[in-house]
Design a protein around this motif. Structure first.
Motif, PDB file in Angstrom:
ATOM      1  N   ALA A 107     -57.935 -49.270  -7.761  1.00 20.31           N
ATOM      2  CA  ALA A 107     -59.363 -49.101  -7.444  1.00 20.31           C
ATOM      3  C   ALA A 107     -60.169 -48.956  -8.733  1.00 20.31           C
ATOM      4  O   ALA A 107     -61.244 -49.520  -8.871  1.00 20.31           O
ATOM      5  N   LEU A 108     -59.616 -48.215  -9.688  1.00 18.47           N
ATOM      6  CA  LEU A 108     -60.299 -48.039 -10.968  1.00 18.47           C
ATOM      7  C   LEU A 108     -60.426 -49.381 -11.688  1.00 18.47           C
ATOM      8  O   LEU A 108     -61.446 -49.678 -12.311  1.00 18.47           O
ATOM      9  N   ALA A 109     -59.388 -50.204 -11.573  1.00 17.34           N
ATOM     10  CA  ALA A 109     -59.451 -51.546 -12.158  1.00 17.34           C
ATOM     11  C   ALA A 109     -60.607 -52.329 -11.542  1.00 17.34           C
ATOM     12  O   ALA A 109     -61.373 -52.989 -12.251  1.00 17.34           O
ATOM     13  N   LEU A 110     -60.748 -52.234 -10.219  1.00 19.66           N
ATOM     14  CA  LEU A 110     -61.846 -52.935  -9.537  1.00 19.66           C
ATOM     15  C   LEU A 110     -63.197 -52.436 -10.044  1.00 19.66           C
ATOM     16  O   LEU A 110     -64.109 -53.215 -10.293  1.00 19.66           O
ATOM     17  N   VAL A 111     -63.302 -51.097 -10.193  1.00 11.27           N
ATOM     18  CA  VAL A 111     -64.575 -50.496 -10.627  1.00 11.27           C
ATOM     19  C   VAL A 111     -64.914 -50.919 -12.059  1.00 11.27           C
ATOM     20  O   VAL A 111     -66.055 -51.260 -12.359  1.00 11.27           O
ATOM     21  N   LEU A 112     -63.904 -50.935 -12.937  1.00 13.22           N
ATOM     22  CA  LEU A 112     -64.143 -51.327 -14.333  1.00 13.22           C
ATOM     23  C   LEU A 112     -64.769 -52.709 -14.403  1.00 13.22           C
ATOM     24  O   LEU A 112     -65.711 -52.947 -15.159  1.00 13.22           O
ATOM     25  N   ILE A 113     -64.240 -53.628 -13.615  1.00 11.60           N
ATOM     26  CA  ILE A 113     -64.769 -54.989 -13.649  1.00 11.60           C
ATOM     27  C   ILE A 113     -66.105 -55.052 -12.926  1.00 11.60           C
ATOM     28  O   ILE A 113     -67.034 -55.714 -13.382  1.00 11.60           O
ATOM     29  N   TYR A 114     -66.210 -54.320 -11.821  1.00  8.54           N
ATOM     30  CA  TYR A 114     -67.476 -54.336 -11.076  1.00  8.54           C
ATOM     31  C   TYR A 114     -68.623 -53.839 -11.947  1.00  8.54           C
ATOM     32  O   TYR A 114     -69.724 -54.376 -11.915  1.00  8.54           O
ATOM     33  N   GLN A 115     -68.368 -52.814 -12.743  1.00  8.67           N
ATOM     34  CA  GLN A 115     -69.435 -52.227 -13.558  1.00  8.67           C
ATOM     35  C   GLN A 115     -70.009 -53.196 -14.573  1.00  8.67           C
ATOM     36  O   GLN A 115     -71.188 -53.146 -14.882  1.00  8.67           O
ATOM     37  N   THR A 116     -69.165 -54.069 -15.129  1.00 10.87           N
ATOM     38  CA  THR A 116     -69.673 -54.960 -16.167  1.00 10.87           C
ATOM     39  C   THR A 116     -69.967 -56.355 -15.630  1.00 10.87           C
ATOM     40  O   THR A 116     -70.935 -56.977 -16.028  1.00 10.87           O
ATOM     41  N   GLY A 125     -65.045 -44.049  -2.733  1.00 12.05           N
ATOM     42  CA  GLY A 125     -65.494 -43.235  -3.869  1.00 12.05           C
ATOM     43  C   GLY A 125     -66.856 -43.674  -4.399  1.00 12.05           C
ATOM     44  O   GLY A 125     -67.528 -42.910  -5.077  1.00 12.05           O
ATOM     45  N   GLY A 126     -67.255 -44.889  -4.089  1.00 16.67           N
ATOM     46  CA  GLY A 126     -68.489 -45.443  -4.682  1.00 16.67           C
ATOM     47  C   GLY A 126     -68.061 -46.515  -5.659  1.00 16.67           C
ATOM     48  O   GLY A 126     -67.457 -46.201  -6.683  1.00 16.67           O
ATOM     49  N   ILE A 127     -68.394 -47.765  -5.376  1.00 18.13           N
ATOM     50  CA  ILE A 127     -67.839 -48.900  -6.128  1.00 18.13           C
ATOM     51  C   ILE A 127     -68.260 -48.879  -7.594  1.00 18.13           C
ATOM     52  O   ILE A 127     -67.638 -49.503  -8.440  1.00 18.13           O
ATOM     53  N   ASP A 128     -69.320 -48.115  -7.929  1.00 16.87           N
ATOM     54  CA  ASP A 128     -69.734 -48.075  -9.334  1.00 16.87           C
ATOM     55  C   ASP A 128     -69.301 -46.777 -10.015  1.00 16.87           C
ATOM     56  O   ASP A 128     -69.762 -46.471 -11.098  1.00 16.87           O
ATOM     57  N   THR A 158     -73.208 -45.874  -0.659  1.00 15.12           N
ATOM     58  CA  THR A 158     -72.972 -45.573  -2.070  1.00 15.12           C
ATOM     59  C   THR A 158     -71.651 -44.834  -2.271  1.00 15.12           C
ATOM     60  O   THR A 158     -71.267 -44.566  -3.405  1.00 15.12           O
ATOM     61  N   GLY A 159     -70.944 -44.507  -1.189  1.00 16.13           N
ATOM     62  CA  GLY A 159     -69.668 -43.808  -1.319  1.00 16.13           C
ATOM     63  C   GLY A 159     -69.858 -42.343  -1.656  1.00 16.13           C
ATOM     64  O   GLY A 159     -70.977 -41.818  -1.651  1.00 16.13           O
ATOM     65  N   LEU A 160     -68.752 -41.673  -1.963  1.00 13.04           N
ATOM     66  CA  LEU A 160     -68.812 -40.235  -2.220  1.00 13.04           C
ATOM     67  C   LEU A 160     -69.507 -39.933  -3.544  1.00 13.04           C
ATOM     68  O   LEU A 160     -70.274 -39.002  -3.669  1.00 13.04           O
ATOM     69  N   PHE A 161     -69.231 -40.743  -4.572  1.00  9.82           N
ATOM     70  CA  PHE A 161     -69.714 -40.426  -5.917  1.00  9.82           C
ATOM     71  C   PHE A 161     -70.731 -41.427  -6.457  1.00  9.82           C
ATOM     72  O   PHE A 161     -71.339 -41.185  -7.467  1.00  9.82           O
ATOM     73  N   GLY A 162     -70.857 -42.569  -5.790  1.00  9.55           N
ATOM     74  CA  GLY A 162     -71.845 -43.540  -6.250  1.00  9.55           C
ATOM     75  C   GLY A 162     -73.225 -42.937  -6.055  1.00  9.55           C
ATOM     76  O   GLY A 162     -73.499 -42.328  -5.035  1.00  9.55           O
TER      77      GLY A 162
END
Lengths: 299, 184
Positions: A28-37, A237-240, A288-292
């Motif tokens: 999931a963190l891998a997905l978020v890293l790419i999603y963010q940029t 968790g919030g995709i961003d 926005t998920g839990l933390f987005g």
């Protein structure tokens, strides 16, 4: 289905849920890293993980011990992730997001086919560096493999966090995620920061793959289901949000495991639909998920 | 769009190169809208200003100098940049540009949307930087009064062409400039 509720059994389900959750968290963190940029979900994340796990298997098949094979695989994954961004994503980075999404789906199909073509479709056993035994802690039997999986996944997550928090390069990568145009004005080579992000994502995927493979066995399709769990975790968790991805992954791992064990009709077969139900519920109730979150901004 | 001509800075060609290359050759650009990292802290924004010259070494050397001009920044270094007021954000953008020790500072519409007192304050600091540190500053500004008072040379652009240019004291006396831009 246990007839009576037992604390030790419950604790056991929680710990094995945490181990599975740590794998979802990494992916999931891998997905978020790419999603963010890059602003897209990398659908090829699972197949990239599978491909690199096969590379690790190949090293061990040729007689390399586990940890050298592990380290070598991470290096190859990193280079591969950087390469994918430079060669496949960069030429289309200014095109509409749907173009990039289609590229990642194309990569998914290509890598899946390539994996089967190189290593064959049959299921392979994959060694775990951790013994298949358990330790008793306070009357609860905890699998050593679960502890090891959890520590490796979360250890890498902590290392990444330290990198982003305390290094210049990490700061520059965060800056690029928030504001690429301003980053260029600061003299940052934005393209290379994106490539680094893909490299880190590929490393996280490789770890998830290598930690998952001993349990779910190695075959070209092995990460498809794990990617869906990771996707649900990232959205939960919030995709961003990197923190959200990790918390979402752990939470999902534990919840799915408990539901599978204690809710009769969920059992083993309905775990995946349960994850999808979580995904849908979050998107409907709290997109926005839990933390987005939205950033406070005064103009 | 057809493009011709060239951009060179300190003898180096910049035509066709990205803004990151311009930054590495010593130009600090504060864009219109400021281009801050709203999600990062004040301190992290300043660190990003130092990035181009080797972040760690540069921020240690330059931060005290910048804090002399903007003392409030030191007290509020952990505040999220997006929560600063408009004037404070403009000052942070300016400070971030100064941290890189630029050979040329370019300010695009620094007065945009700011209260007159804040505008005065910003131009006072820019003038001081020019006088004390010999920093070269290029300002694009709608507020001709403020700009002409701070600048030594000025150019009036009309549809992308230099219509009038020269010593800003002379420009202030120029009748066309006075009527069209200064309003008296």
């Amino acid at each position: 289905m246990p007839l009576a509720f037992a604390w030790s059994d419950f604790a056991q389900q929680v710990t094995s849920g945490l181990a599975a959750g740590a794998i979802y968290a990494s992916l999931a963190l891998a997905l978020v890293l790419i999603y963010q940029t890059t602003n897209v979900v990398n659908f090829a994340q699972g197949e990239m993980a599978t491909f690199t796990t096969f590379i690790a298997w190949m090293f061990m098949d040729r007689g390399l011990p586990y940890w050298p094979a592990f380290a070598l695989t991470l290096l190859i994954a990193f280079a591969g992730g950087v390469g994918v961004e430079r060669v496949l994503i960069r030429p289309i980075e200014h095109r509409p997001e749907i173009v990039i999404v289609i590229m990642t789906i194309g990569l998914l199909i290509a890598l899946n086919g390539l994996t089967g073509w190189i290593w064959g479709p049959e299921v392979k056993a994959f060694d775990s560096p951790f013994p298949n035994s358990s330790v008793i802690v306070g009357g609860v039997a905890i699998s050593v493999r679960d502890i090891g999986t959890f520590c490796v996944c979360l250890g890498v997550v902590v290392l990444l966090w330290l990198f982003f928090r305390f290094t210049t390069l990490g700061l520059a990568m965060r800056a690029v995620a928030f504001n690429p145009d301003a980053s260029r004005l600061m003299g940052v080579r934005v393209g290379w920061m994106l490539a680094l992000g893909w490299g880190f994502a590929a490393v996280l995927g490789a770890i998830a793959g290598m930690m998952a493979a001993p349990t779910i066995f190695l075959d070209p399709d092995m990460m498809i289901v794990v990617l869906i769990y990771a996707f649900a975790a990232a959205v939960l968790g919030g995709i961003d949000s990197p923190v959200g991805a990790v918390v979402g992954g752990l939470l999902l791992g534990v919840v799915i495991n408990l539901l599978g064990a204690y809710v009769n009709f969920v059992g083993n077969e309905l775990r995946l639909p349960t994850a999808l139900a979580v995904l849908l519920l979050v998107l409907v109730i709290r997109p926005t998920g839990l933390f987005g979150r939205r950033v406070v901004r005064r103009v | 769009m057809r493009q011709s001509g060239e951009i060179a800075f300190a003898g180096k060609q910049l035509s066709g190169a990205g803004p990151d290359k311009a930054a590495r050759s010593g130009i600090a650009h504060v864009p219109e809208g400021r281009g801050l990292f709203a999600e990062l802290s004040v301190w992290e924004n300043l660190r990003m200003g130092a990035y181009v010259r080797g972040e760690r070494r540069t921020i240690r050397r330059e931060a005290p100098r910048v804090f002399e001009y903007f003392p409030w920044m030191e007290r509020r270094r952990d505040q999220q940049a997006g929560t600063l007021s408009g004037g404070e954000q403009q000052m942070l953008a300016l400070a971030r540009a100064l941290v890189s020790r630029p050979r040329l500072l370019m300010l695009d519409e620094p007065s945009l949307g700011l209260a007159p007192t804040v505008v005065q304050e910003i131009f006072r600091i820019v003038k001081e930087l020019n006088a004390n540190d010999g920093l070269t500053v290029l300002v694009v500004e709608q507020n001709a009064n403020v700009a002409l008072e701070a600048a030594s040379r000025a150019y009036v652009l009309e549809v992308g062409q230099v219509a009038i240019g020269g010593d800003s004291a002379e420009l202030r006396k120029h009748e066309g400039v006075r009527k069209s831009y200064l309003g008296y």
